[in-house]
Design an enzyme around this catalytic site. Structure first.
Site, short mmCIF file in Angstrom:
data_model
loop_
_atom_site.label_atom_id
_atom_site.label_comp_id
_atom_site.label_asym_id
_atom_site.label_seq_id
_atom_site.Cartn_x
_atom_site.Cartn_y
_atom_site.Cartn_z
CD GLU A 1 27.89 11.21 61.95
OE1 GLU A 1 27.54 12.40 61.89
OE2 GLU A 1 27.58 10.38 61.07
S1 MYA Z 1 30.56 6.43 63.83
C1 MYA Z 1 32.22 6.42 64.30
C2 MYA Z 1 32.91 7.69 64.08
N1 MYA Z 1 34.32 7.49 64.08
C3 MYA Z 1 35.13 8.37 63.56
O1 MYA Z 1 34.72 9.41 63.07
C4 MYA Z 1 36.57 8.01 63.56
C5 MYA Z 1 37.47 9.22 63.61
N2 MYA Z 1 38.75 8.89 63.02
C6 MYA Z 1 39.07 9.25 61.77
O2 MYA Z 1 38.34 9.95 61.09
C7 MYA Z 1 40.39 8.74 61.20
O3 MYA Z 1 40.79 7.59 61.90
C8 MYA Z 1 41.52 9.80 61.19
C9 MYA Z 1 42.65 9.24 60.30
C10 MYA Z 1 41.08 11.08 60.50
C11 MYA Z 1 41.96 10.11 62.61
N3 MYA Z 1 37.90 11.60 54.04
O4 MYA Z 1 46.95 8.39 57.68
P1 MYA Z 1 45.56 8.89 57.89
C12 MYA Z 1 42.39 9.27 54.21
C13 MYA Z 1 38.58 10.99 53.08
O5 MYA Z 1 45.39 10.30 58.35
P2 MYA Z 1 44.82 7.73 60.44
C14 MYA Z 1 29.71 7.31 64.95
O6 MYA Z 1 30.23 7.96 65.80
C15 MYA Z 1 43.70 10.02 54.18
O7 MYA Z 1 43.67 11.05 53.20
N4 MYA Z 1 39.76 10.41 53.26
O8 MYA Z 1 44.78 7.88 58.88
C16 MYA Z 1 28.23 7.20 64.76
C17 MYA Z 1 44.67 8.92 53.83
O9 MYA Z 1 44.59 8.69 52.45
P3 MYA Z 1 45.91 8.44 51.57
C18 MYA Z 1 40.26 10.44 54.51
O10 MYA Z 1 45.99 8.45 61.01
C19 MYA Z 1 27.38 8.08 65.51
C20 MYA Z 1 44.07 7.70 54.57
O11 MYA Z 1 42.69 8.01 54.78
C21 MYA Z 1 39.58 11.05 55.57
O12 MYA Z 1 44.64 6.30 60.73
C22 MYA Z 1 25.97 8.03 65.07
C23 MYA Z 1 44.75 7.45 55.89
O13 MYA Z 1 44.73 8.67 56.58
C24 MYA Z 1 38.36 11.66 55.30
N5 MYA Z 1 37.62 12.26 56.23
O14 MYA Z 1 43.49 8.49 60.98
C25 MYA Z 1 25.58 9.28 64.44
N6 MYA Z 1 40.34 10.90 56.69
O15 MYA Z 1 46.53 7.22 52.15
C26 MYA Z 1 24.31 9.30 63.71
C27 MYA Z 1 41.43 10.24 56.33
O16 MYA Z 1 45.39 8.25 50.20
C28 MYA Z 1 24.23 10.58 62.99
N7 MYA Z 1 41.39 9.96 55.02
O17 MYA Z 1 46.75 9.69 51.76
C29 MYA Z 1 22.99 10.98 62.47
C30 MYA Z 1 22.77 12.40 62.20
C31 MYA Z 1 21.53 12.86 62.74
C32 MYA Z 1 21.15 14.16 63.10
C33 MYA Z 1 21.17 14.63 64.39
C34 MYA Z 1 20.71 15.32 65.36
C35 MYA Z 1 20.85 16.02 66.54
#
Ligand code: MYA
Length: 577
Positions: free
Chosen positions: A396
């Site tokens: 995540e």
């Molecule tokens: S699922 C997979 C998880 N994967 C990730 O989390 C991917 C991580 N990467 C990223 O988040 C992005 O690629 C990053 C941006 C942040 C690196 N909210 O030019 P940019 C907008 C809103 O910075 P990049 C898994 O693991 C930004 O403002 N907007 O883009 C499942 C911009 O907008 P604009 C956002 O350099 C596991 C545009 O996007 C956000 O490419 C299972 C482009 O941004 C944001 N956060 O990289 C888990 N970020 O153009 C189950 C960016 O308008 C869980 N933007 O200015 C269950 C829980 C259970 C409980 C548990 C118990 C122990």
């Protein structure tokens, strides 16, 4: 969500603006919902006591079908589905509290339930149209369908925008043809409903063809969807993790989710929500293992004293408790912000995820340490909680990526008040003139005189510590920007310090707000433990903030980078004594 029209407490903080009306008073759940939640928690606890054997789940790498089926029948698959589609429609706060409970009882189960509803079908709840919701949500809520979230690919993990899965639109036949593969998909082997992110060619407003990400609702029965073998993992063994392949899948155009080309934002906003559930699950696991360890240290004697009487053990117990209290305060302040519907909480949910997964990891390790050799034995749960908890800092959004996101979004966004200089911060060098205007504004003291509202006198030191260092976060961020210009995006060691300082400040204000509300409710005397925790936490936190901010200017970053480059070139540790 991240919505530039909505205020963000932490983005504003980077700009030296204290939007204290967003964090005071500490949010409280409506009495009726609290009662429903209690019933739901009791039902789950009773069910878990009688039916969930985590040791077996870990050993057999499988959650028994009967357990999942019973949870479906009890309604635990539809926690965030609105009531009109057959779910419980829980608020973010109640939802996160449920995940705290699940995470404590069995992390494999929590992840299975979380991948289904925190991220698997969450995009449908947030962005689906009426027809899509009517068609799928009742089945997802009852558990007739299980969901998975398909973003990560072999070539696109942290760099989520780099996905290669492709959707080709065929208007004549009313379908998209979907091809590609996704890796490490939680519920990949058992899901029949997938939220899939894929690139499609779109003609932009200038008539140019561009590849943009769109989101699609895909079901296994569309054909062409297959799952790889189950991954053999370190922990969370009872949860399903596989590759998922899409081969010429005909996805009806009506299964496009939200607008064409807006899939990246959808993916991010789903994760902003999901990260809070993971934060809750992480502290839930620590609470349970702490309880287990406390049972041991208050019985076991060495040198004629119980382990709990030794000062180093006391320090561990107190530190875990303080960290739990502070992180819990952040999490439920954030869930309150989500529930208010009026706030951009993207930074706060990332901070909660990072802080919760790290204090959980450290705390689980300390629990094992407190019980000594016993903690290393397979028949005790310590090793399993540690194995299960390790991934939380990776999935995540890795904690490194989330620190970068926190710092860069923090310094780029100038909050509501300073919005006019946003462009200058996107282009810090070209925008230097605007920054100079801003400096003038700063000198006039309009920004640096910000104070939070009055709090109970027992919290006044903590209040001053917060205000002083909140101001310094802003000055340090400003200096980092002025010194590095556009290169700030590569200065990850600085980003890390800014992010950690901002996280500590958010934790401080969350604790102050929570304890202030508690004192109002039950009086100073009855809130003595909480006041003590607030005092200690804020004292620890401001020192970390000071260290991080001083190191924005004075550090060993160049030396560290140079050494790392040398070692990477050498491909080994090259120094022999
Ligand atoms: S699922 C997979 C998880 N994967 C990730 O989390 C991917 C991580 N990467 C990223 O988040 C992005 O690629 C990053 C941006 C942040 C690196 N909210 O030019 P940019 C907008 C809103 O910075 P990049 C898994 O693991 C930004 O403002 N907007 O883009 C499942 C911009 O907008 P604009 C956002 O350099 C596991 C545009 O996007 C956000 O490419 C299972 C482009 O941004 C944001 N956060 O990289 C888990 N970020 O153009 C189950 C960016 O308008 C869980 N933007 O200015 C269950 C829980 C259970 C409980 C548990 C118990 C122990």
């Amino acid at each position: 969500m991240s919505d530039k029209t909505k205020p963000s407490f932490s983005k504003a903080l980077f700009s030296g603006v204290l939007l204290d009306e967003l964090v005071f008073p500490y949010p409280e759940m409506e009495a009726e919902e609290a009662e429903d939640l209690k019933m739901m928690q009791d039902t789950f606890k009773k069910f878990a006591e009688d039916n969930i054997d985590s040791e077996k789940i870990d050993e057999n790498s499988k959650i028994p079908d009967e357990v999942l089926n019973s949870l479906k029948e009890l309604g635990f698959m539809g926690l965030s589905v609105p009531e009109e589609y057959g779910g419980f429609g829980l608020s973010a706060t109640a939802y996160t509290k449920m995940f705290e409970l699940f995470g404590g009882v069995d992390p494999s189960l929590a992840i299975t339930l979380g991948a289904h509803q925190s991220i698997g079908y969450k995009a449908l709840v947030l962005y689906g149209n009426e027809a899509q919701k009517k068609k799928y949500l009742p089945k997802l809520s009852s558990g007739e369908m299980l969901a998975a979230y398909c973003l990560t690919e072999p070539g696109a993990g942290s760099d989520a925008a780099g996905i290669q899965t492709r959707a080709i639109r065929d208007d004549k036949n009313g379908v998209y043809i979907l091809n590609g593969s996704k890796i490490w998909i939680t519920n990949g082997g058992i899901a029949d409903f997938f939220t899939v992110f894929a690139k499609e060619e779109i003609i932009d407003k200038n008539g140019e063809k561009k590849d943009k990400i769109s989101a699609f609702l895909v079901t296994r029965d569309m054909g062409g969807v297959t799952s790889g073998k189950e991954e053999n993992k370190l922990g969370l063994k009872g949860s399903s993790t596989t590759e998922v392949f899409f081969e010429d899948v005909k996805v009806p155009i009506e299964n496009l989710l939200g607008e064409r080309g807006k899939g990246f934002k959808i993916a991010m906003n789903v994760l902003n929500n999901g990260r809070l559930g993971l934060a809750g699950g992480s502290i839930g696991a620590l609470k349970v293992l702490l309880k287990e360890a406390l049972g041991h240290i208050s019985q076991r004697k060495q040198f004629k004293k119980t382990l709990s009487e030794f000062e180093m053990i006391k320090e561990k117990v107190a530190q875990i408790t303080i960290d739990l209290f502070a992180t819990e305060s952040m999490i439920y302040l954030t869930s309150g912000l989500v529930d208010s519907g009026e706030v951009d909480y993207s930074l706060e949910s990332a901070m909660c995820k990072v802080r919760a997964t790290e204090i959980s990891w450290i705390g689980l390790n300390e629990c094992l340490q407190m019980v000594g050799g016993l903690g290393f034995m397979k028949e005790y749960p310590y090793q399993r909680y540690l194995r299960d908890g390790r991934i939380n800092m990776i999935f995540e959004g890795t904690n490194e990526i989330l620190r970068m996101f926190t710092a860069l979004a923090g310094i780029q966004e100038r909050g509501q008040v300073l919005r006019k200089i946003g462009t200058a911060l996107k282009e810090p060098i070209k925008g230097y003139g605007v920054l100079t205007d801003y400096a003038a504004e700063w000198i006039k003291g309009r920004i640096s005189t910000e104070r939070i509202q009055d709090v109970h006198k027992s919290l006044s030191t903590a209040k001053v510590q917060f205000e002083t260092w909140a101001k310094n976060l802003h000055f340090s961020a400003e200096r980092a920007l002025m010194h590095n210009g556009k290169k700030i995006i590569y200065r990850e060691m600085i980003q890390k310090r800014l992010a950690d300082a901002a996280t500590d400040l958010y934790a401080m204000i969350a604790v102050i707000s929570r304890v202030d509300s508690l004192i109002t409710k039950k009086g100073e005397e009855k809130a003595a433990n909480e006041i003590n925790m607030c005092t200690i936490f804020c004292d620890q936190a401001w020192r970390r903030v000071r260290r991080n901010l001083l190191m924005v200017d004075s550090n060993n970053d160049k030396g560290m980078s140079k050494l790392s480059d040398f070692i990477v070139e050498e491909k080994k540790y090259p120094f022999e004594a």
